[in-house]
Structures are given as structure tokens and as C-alpha cells.
Design a protein around this motif. Structure first.
Motif, mmCIF file in Angstrom:
data_model
loop_
_atom_site.group_PDB
_atom_site.id
_atom_site.type_symbol
_atom_site.label_atom_id
_atom_site.label_comp_id
_atom_site.label_asym_id
_atom_site.label_seq_id
_atom_site.Cartn_x
_atom_site.Cartn_y
_atom_site.Cartn_z
ATOM 1 N N PRO A 39 0.827 -1.210 0.000
ATOM 2 C CA PRO A 39 0.000 0.000 0.000
ATOM 3 C C PRO A 39 0.863 1.263 0.000
ATOM 4 N N ALA A 40 0.348 2.304 -0.672
ATOM 5 C CA ALA A 40 1.087 3.556 -0.807
ATOM 6 C C ALA A 40 0.412 4.669 -0.004
ATOM 7 N N LYS A 41 1.223 5.663 0.373
ATOM 8 C CA LYS A 41 0.696 6.820 1.115
ATOM 9 C C LYS A 41 0.331 7.961 0.180
ATOM 10 N N ASP A 42 1.069 8.081 -0.914
ATOM 11 C CA ASP A 42 0.945 9.268 -1.771
ATOM 12 C C ASP A 42 0.300 8.942 -3.117
ATOM 13 N N ASP A 43 -0.556 7.938 -3.142
ATOM 14 C CA ASP A 43 -1.239 7.580 -4.395
ATOM 15 C C ASP A 43 -2.376 8.575 -4.662
ATOM 16 N N ALA A 44 -3.007 8.427 -5.811
ATOM 17 C CA ALA A 44 -4.028 9.392 -6.240
ATOM 18 C C ALA A 44 -5.280 9.372 -5.358
ATOM 19 N N LEU A 67 -9.532 4.175 4.601
ATOM 20 C CA LEU A 67 -9.177 3.489 3.353
ATOM 21 C C LEU A 67 -8.104 4.224 2.555
ATOM 22 N N ILE A 68 -7.914 5.508 2.843
ATOM 23 C CA ILE A 68 -6.983 6.297 2.024
ATOM 24 C C ILE A 68 -5.935 7.012 2.868
ATOM 25 N N ASP A 69 -5.851 6.677 4.161
ATOM 26 C CA ASP A 69 -4.958 7.438 5.045
ATOM 27 C C ASP A 69 -3.500 6.981 4.988
ATOM 28 N N GLY A 70 -3.220 5.937 4.211
ATOM 29 C CA GLY A 70 -1.835 5.479 4.094
ATOM 30 C C GLY A 70 -1.356 4.693 5.307
ATOM 31 N N ARG A 71 -2.224 4.555 6.312
ATOM 32 C CA ARG A 71 -1.842 3.792 7.501
ATOM 33 C C ARG A 71 -2.374 2.371 7.400
ATOM 34 N N SER A 204 -8.337 -2.454 4.716
ATOM 35 C CA SER A 204 -7.320 -1.629 5.373
ATOM 36 C C SER A 204 -6.926 -0.410 4.556
ATOM 37 N N GLU A 205 -6.939 -0.536 3.230
ATOM 38 C CA GLU A 205 -6.483 0.566 2.372
ATOM 39 C C GLU A 205 -6.918 0.296 0.933
ATOM 40 N N ILE A 206 -7.205 1.384 0.219
ATOM 41 C CA ILE A 206 -7.446 1.285 -1.229
ATOM 42 C C ILE A 206 -6.580 2.339 -1.917
ATOM 43 N N ASP A 207 -5.742 1.904 -2.824
ATOM 44 C CA ASP A 207 -4.868 2.813 -3.572
ATOM 45 C C ASP A 207 -5.342 2.956 -5.006
ATOM 46 N N VAL A 208 -5.210 4.160 -5.525
ATOM 47 C CA VAL A 208 -5.447 4.392 -6.957
ATOM 48 C C VAL A 208 -4.127 4.890 -7.539
HETATM 49 CA CA LIG Z 1 -3.058 4.903 -0.027
#
Ligand SMILES: [Ca+2]
Ligand SMILES: [Ca+2]
Length: 215
Positions: A39-44, A67-71, A204-208
Motif C-alpha cells: 500500500p502507498a501513502k501518496d497515491d491518487a 481506506l486512504i490514510d496510508g496507515r 485496510s487501504e485502497i490505492d489508486v
Molecule cells: Ca493509499
């Protein structure tokens, strides 16, 4: 030139769903997978807005922004670090607004739970925003594809056999390198089993991942 034209004509929209399953000690707080990026922190998606369309978020769950907090959860059963729908319910729908249409290379989703709340089962739809009669919040029972949305993929990581617990990393992508240009994504999430009330996935997370421009 002709060959290139022919090849492009043969390019069909055929998104693939890849996933990895980390069991036991291979599931760590780093979310490292064999074939799926961590998972990435700085994704779109990091600056996206999330909106609940249908269903009820469990009282023990974090809110959608998790879902988008990068944690990431540090443990396999950490409700407050995940998003999950109410126990005993059949899941729900939420929408992600990226703010403007972007060229999407991958949509990656991550989950972690010791048993039936680990696997992922959802339908993914996307919209650019200018589709005629686009309905942004179609409730359950309404097929988003009839309301201006494009069906992208059915994601199912349910194991054919064996343990379903563990950590899952999913990547939806297209062989062309692009899933298309979209502003909105709709996630229609389902329970992974109906034997008991504990089938709603711990997301836990969703990255775009935006497609990088060609040099
Ligand atoms: Ca992310
Ligand atoms: Ca998170």
C-alpha cells in the motif's frame, strides 16, 4: 503504421484482477506481497473524498477515510484500523471521488483478518463524470451500469479451499496499462460467507495508481 493501427484495433478493454494471499507469519504490518505492490501513502486516492452510498458501517469500524490514510493495521485483528460494514449485514456501497478524471493504471485494495473477514468480494464500477444521466449514488438493488457507470471488474479472493484468513492484496489493472480516465469509483462490497455474522471484510487501504505519462 498499419500494423500499429491494427494492433490498437485489437486492444480490448479486459481488466484483470491479480491478488496475493499472505498466510501466517508472512502477513506482517508491512503488507509485503509477492506480486502486488505494498500500500502507498501518496497515491491518487490520498486526497479523494469518500461517500457512503448504501449499507451501514459497523460501530467498531473506523470511518471511510481509513481506506486512504496510508496507515495500515499493525495486527491481524485491529477493527479500528479498518473499514467494515455492520456485522450480519450483507455489505454496502461507497463512492470515491478523485476530484477530476485521471488516467488510472491500477486500483489496489488491501485487507487483513485472521479468518472470514480477510478475503475480498466486491464489484468495481467507474465513471468519468460527464456520462449522460449519471447517478452518483445508486442504492443496492440498482445496477450502477444502468445509471451511467462502467463495470470494471468483479474482485473475489475467496479461496477454493483451505484457510481464508490472512492478508490480501488485490490489483485491478488492464493489459493496455490503463483502466481508463475516471473521476469516480464505486465499490459494491459483499459478505464473504453467510454461515455467521462475520463475513464483512476488514478493508485496510485502497490505492489508486495514476498512469505515468509516457516520456
Ligand atoms: Ca493509499
Ligand atoms: Ca488505511
Amino acid at each position: 503504421m498499419r500494423l500499429i493501427t491494427l494492433i490498437c484495433l485489437l486492444c480490448v478493454f479486459d481488466p484483470g484482477v491479480l491478488f496475493d494471499h499472505n498466510r501466517g507469519a508472512t502477513a506482517t504490518r508491512e503488507f509485503k506481497f509477492k506480486n502486488i505492490p505494498s500500500p502507498a501513502k501518496d497515491d491518487a486516492a490520498a486526497t479523494a473524498k469518500l461517500h457512503l452510498i448504501d449499507g451501514e458501517i459497523d460501530g467498531g469500524s473506523a470511518d471511510l477515510s481509513v481506506l486512504i490514510d496510508g496507515r495500515l493495521p499493525s495486527d491481524e485483528d485491529e477493527p479500528g484500523a479498518n473499514l467494515f460494514f455492520t456485522a450480519g449485514s450483507s455489505g454496502g456501497r461507497f463512492r470515491m471521488d478523485l476530484g477530476k478524471p485521471i488516467d488510472i493504471a491500477q486500483i489496489n485494495s488491501y485487507s487483513w483478518h485472521p479468518n472470514s473477514r480477510g478475503p475480498q468480494l466486491y464489484k468495481l464500477y467507474a465513471a468519468e463524470g460527464s456520462e449522460p444521466k449519471l447517478e452518483l449514488d445508486p442504492k443496492r438493488g440498482v445496477d450502477p451500469a444502468t445509471r451511467g457507470w462502467k463495470f470494471i471488474a468483479l474482485v473475489s479472493t475467496l479461496p477454493q479451499q483451505g484457510e481464508d484468513g490472512g492478508q490480501y492484496g488485490v490489483s485491478v489493472r488492464d493489459s493496455s496499462g490503463s483502466l481508463g480516465k475516471y473521476r469516480y469509483l464505486l465499490f459494491d462490497c459483499y459478505v464473504t460467507e453467510l454461515y455467521d455474522n462475520w463475513g464483512n471484510t476488514f478493508y485496510s487501504e485502497i490505492d489508486v495508481i495514476e498512469r505515468l505519462r509516457k516520456p
